[in-house]
Design a protein around this motif. Structure first.
Motif, short mmCIF file in Angstrom:
data_model
loop_
_atom_site.label_atom_id
_atom_site.label_comp_id
_atom_site.label_asym_id
_atom_site.label_seq_id
_atom_site.Cartn_x
_atom_site.Cartn_y
_atom_site.Cartn_z
N SER A 242 0.81 -1.22 0.00
CA SER A 242 0.00 0.00 0.00
C SER A 242 0.84 1.26 0.00
O SER A 242 0.49 2.25 -0.67
CB SER A 242 -0.94 0.00 1.22
N ASP A 243 1.95 1.27 0.75
CA ASP A 243 2.79 2.48 0.79
C ASP A 243 3.34 2.81 -0.59
O ASP A 243 3.44 3.99 -0.97
CB ASP A 243 3.94 2.29 1.78
N ALA A 244 3.74 1.79 -1.35
CA ALA A 244 4.25 2.03 -2.70
C ALA A 244 3.15 2.59 -3.60
O ALA A 244 3.37 3.53 -4.38
CB ALA A 244 4.81 0.74 -3.29
N LEU A 245 1.95 2.04 -3.49
CA LEU A 245 0.84 2.52 -4.30
C LEU A 245 0.47 3.95 -3.94
O LEU A 245 0.17 4.77 -4.82
CB LEU A 245 -0.37 1.61 -4.11
N MET A 246 0.50 4.28 -2.64
CA MET A 246 0.19 5.65 -2.24
C MET A 246 1.25 6.62 -2.72
O MET A 246 0.95 7.77 -3.09
CB MET A 246 0.01 5.73 -0.72
N GLY A 247 2.51 6.17 -2.76
CA GLY A 247 3.57 7.02 -3.29
C GLY A 247 3.39 7.30 -4.77
O GLY A 247 3.56 8.44 -5.24
N LEU A 248 3.01 6.27 -5.53
CA LEU A 248 2.73 6.45 -6.95
C LEU A 248 1.55 7.40 -7.16
O LEU A 248 1.57 8.27 -8.02
CB LEU A 248 2.44 5.10 -7.60
N TRP A 249 0.51 7.22 -6.34
CA TRP A 249 -0.67 8.09 -6.43
C TRP A 249 -0.30 9.54 -6.14
O TRP A 249 -0.76 10.46 -6.82
CB TRP A 249 -1.73 7.59 -5.45
#
Length: 255
Positions: A242-249
């Motif tokens: 989730s942290d990686a996805l939030m960073g991409l977002w």
């Protein structure tokens, strides 16, 4: 009497589902359309080949779902298809989106969808179909769309579990998870709280999303990702933390 029930039918994706069902499903006797604005629901009659029953209900108001339930009990129809397209979102951080707006999102996107589903299910039989309109935001936490994304994650998980429960009855539940849709009221409504997202690249259209969702539902799919972006997003949600996805977002929303 075989009917379809469509919430959020007065505009956007809900309205497009009404249009396409009236053209494609020759076995329907009526389409029951539900939304707050009676005038917009009445206007659908000029574009619809199937008889409409107009139910001007605010699904967040006390007693609204009770009214729908009473109408169903009085008519005793066979609900062939239910499409829960009612919903809304607000963009912005926790300060920009008020407590009342957050509560209203949860009430409409989660509670109302579940209640409408619950009152329709006793009237559904083998071959019935339910489409719960979720969102690609269901696949990850989304800062600045935090409550909206969480509400759609709830609806997504509810849809998947309900579909499993209803398999023995032969009722298909499809969680529809589209990306941005450019020609609905979602984007202008969502940005009212502040421009947390600057651009909406590769946005789809209501016509394409509704067509693909109905196709996927007819073919028994548990999840419909109507477009390449939401399909990739679903796969990324399975593979990345989730942290990686939030960073991409965070990077994408600043473009």
């Amino acid at each position: 009497m075989k009917i379809a029930v469509i919430t959020g039918a007065s505009s956007g994706l809900g309205r497009e589902f009404v249009r396409q069902l009236s053209l494609l499903d020759k076995q329907l006797d009526e389409i029951w359309v539900i939304a707050r604005r009676r005038d917009r629901l009445e206007a659908l009659r000029t574009h619809c080949r199937v008889a409409l029953r107009v139910l001007p209900l605010d699904l967040t108001a006390p007693g609204a779902v009770d009214t729908l339930e009473a109408e169903l009990k009085a008519a005793d129809p066979a609900v062939s298809i239910l499409i829960n397209a009612a919903g809304f979102g607000r963009m912005g951080d926790w300060q920009a989106v008020s407590r009342r707006q957050s509560a209203a999102m949860i009430q409409l996107n989660c509670q109302a969808a579940v209640e409408v589903t619950q009152v329709c299910l006793p009237f559904m039989h083998h071959g019935g179909r339910i489409l719960e309109i979720c969102s690609t935001s269901a696949f990850q936490p989304l800062p600045y769309l935090n409550v909206y994304a969480a509400s759609k994650a709830f609806l997504y998980r509810y849809s998947r579990a309900l579909g499993w429960e209803l398999r023995p009855r032969g009722i298909i539940v499809t969680a529809v998870c589209p990306y941005w849709i450019r020609d609905t009221e979602f984007i202008p409504t969502a940005v009212q709280s502040g421009q947390a997202v600057r651009h909406f690249p590769l946005a789809s259209t209501a016509r394409r999303v509704a067509f693909q969702a109905l196709y996927d539902s007819r073919h028994g799919k548990a999840v419909s990702t109507p477009g390449p972006v939401c399909t990739v997003h679903r796969l990324a949600g399975k593979c990345l933390p989730s942290d990686a996805l939030m960073g991409l977002w965070e990077g994408l929303r600043r473009l």
